[in-house]
Motif scaffolding. Structure first.
Motif, short mmCIF file in Angstrom:
data_model
loop_
_atom_site.label_atom_id
_atom_site.label_comp_id
_atom_site.label_asym_id
_atom_site.label_seq_id
_atom_site.Cartn_x
_atom_site.Cartn_y
_atom_site.Cartn_z
N ASP A 87 -7.35 -29.51 74.11
CA ASP A 87 -7.53 -28.98 73.13
C ASP A 87 -6.51 -29.89 71.97
O ASP A 87 -7.02 -29.75 70.83
N ALA A 88 -5.51 -30.19 72.53
CA ALA A 88 -4.42 -30.86 71.49
C ALA A 88 -4.95 -32.20 71.08
O ALA A 88 -4.41 -32.71 69.91
N ASP A 91 -9.74 -32.49 66.95
CA ASP A 91 -9.56 -31.97 65.57
C ASP A 91 -9.90 -30.60 65.65
O ASP A 91 -9.11 -29.69 64.79
N LYS A 94 -7.33 -28.47 67.92
CA LYS A 94 -5.69 -28.79 67.92
C LYS A 94 -4.64 -27.60 67.37
O LYS A 94 -3.51 -27.59 67.90
N ALA A 99 -2.60 -24.59 72.34
CA ALA A 99 -2.45 -26.09 72.07
C ALA A 99 -1.53 -26.70 71.22
O ALA A 99 -0.71 -27.65 71.17
N ALA A 100 -1.39 -25.72 70.00
CA ALA A 100 -0.23 -26.14 68.95
C ALA A 100 1.23 -25.75 69.19
O ALA A 100 1.92 -26.16 68.45
#
Length: 309
Positions: A87-88, A91, A94, A99-100
């Motif tokens: 996921d990171a 776009d 992310k 993921a963040a």
């Protein structure tokens, strides 16, 4: 003096702006459970329930809504834990909480586990069969569909099973049994998912590629994929019209409603054919949006037909 303070002022404004833009805990909760998707699933379950119910039990409606949301929320939370590193890279994903790095894996897992237990308990109160299908949905989505997404385009086929369960599950919640009616609702939502998700896979192709996901049947945005989109769209239309022939038990569609369903189907087919002709992201996005409108309106027509006739 004014010039001296200007950098400080700009810094404070920048910090305030960043703070205001930072996702809140509520936004992270909505994202980890994919609230919009979960609400659409609940809507689908409600439609199935109304189609199957002899009389409306509002407690069952509430339990189905809560249980359905918890079921979808659990699946999505598990998914975001498993795919956090991928996921990171994309776009589109992310900024998801895990993921963040805004939410720990432990917190996300606690949410997923709690939602799983509570969701299945709530669905079990309705009836055991509804809970069984809820458990099957979570298992297929998390343990089969999610790992396959980076290995084979067949993941969409596998993912269509848990995706088709909610419409059918609503009928089972109302009746307590699985029959031709529930099977028809399942098939309708099953076939619909292919043009819907392949359209998404088409216009997000480059982003999915960053994460290593295989979402299109041929692996490419080509003629073969576009043809399969058309074929599955046709199957969706045909299945949606079966109830008008009186062969699906209590699930029946009057000729007038069948005409409306057929018109919606032709509209969906129109956008599928346009994707074949133009093969670009714009037509893929329009197909995706039309598919969302299609399944929503089909469910509304089915329910309205039952109560109006």
């Amino acid at each position: 003096m004014h010039d001296f303070l200007k950098p400080l002022k700009n810094t404070l404004l920048s910090l305030a702006k960043s703070h205001n833009l930072a996702p809140s805990a509520w936004q992270d909760f909505k994202e980890i459970t994919k609230m919009r998707l979960a609400i659409s699933v609940v809507f689908s379950s409600m439609a199935g329930y109304l189609l199957g119910a002899y009389s409306i039990d509002w407690l069952t409606v509430l339990l189905l809504a809560v249980g359905g949301y918890l079921m979808v929320g659990a699946s999505n939370a598990y998914n975001q834990i498993i795919e956090r590193d991928l996921d990171a890279l994309m776009d589109r994903t992310k900024n998801r909480p895990v993921a963040a790095g805004r939410m720990s894996v432990r917190t996300a897992f606690s949410i997923a586990t709690t939602f799983t237990i509570l969701g299945l308990l709530v669905l079990y109160i309705i009836n055991p069969i509804t809970a069984v299908f809820g458990a099957i949905s979570i298992f297929l989505y998390v343990c089969v569909y999610t790992p396959l997404k980076t290995k084979t385009p067949l993941s969409v086929f596998v993912g269509a099973f848990p995706g088709a369960i909610p419409f059918m599950m609503g009928w089972i919640a109302a009746t307590g049994n699985f029959g031709i009616e529930a099977g028809t609702l399942f098939m309708l939502q099953f076939f619909w998912q292919f043009p819907h998700f392949w359209a998404i896979g088409w216009f997000l192709y480059e982003d999915y590629k960053k994460g290593g996901f295989f979402m299109l049947p041929t692996g490419e945005r080509d003629r073969g994929t576009a043809i399969q989109v058309i074929l599955y769209t046709i199957w969706t239309i045909l299945v949606s019209l079966i109830p008008v022939f009186g062969v699906t038990g209590r699930l029946y569609l009057t000729p007038v409603s069948a005409i409306l369903v057929g018109i919606l189907g032709l509209g969906l087919l129109y956008y599928a054919v346009r994707l074949y002709i133009y093969k670009n992201n714009l037509t893929a996005k329009r197909l995706m949006l039309s598919s969302v409108s299609y399944i929503t309106l089909i469910q509304i027509i089915y329910v309205a037909d039952k109560f109006i006739r």
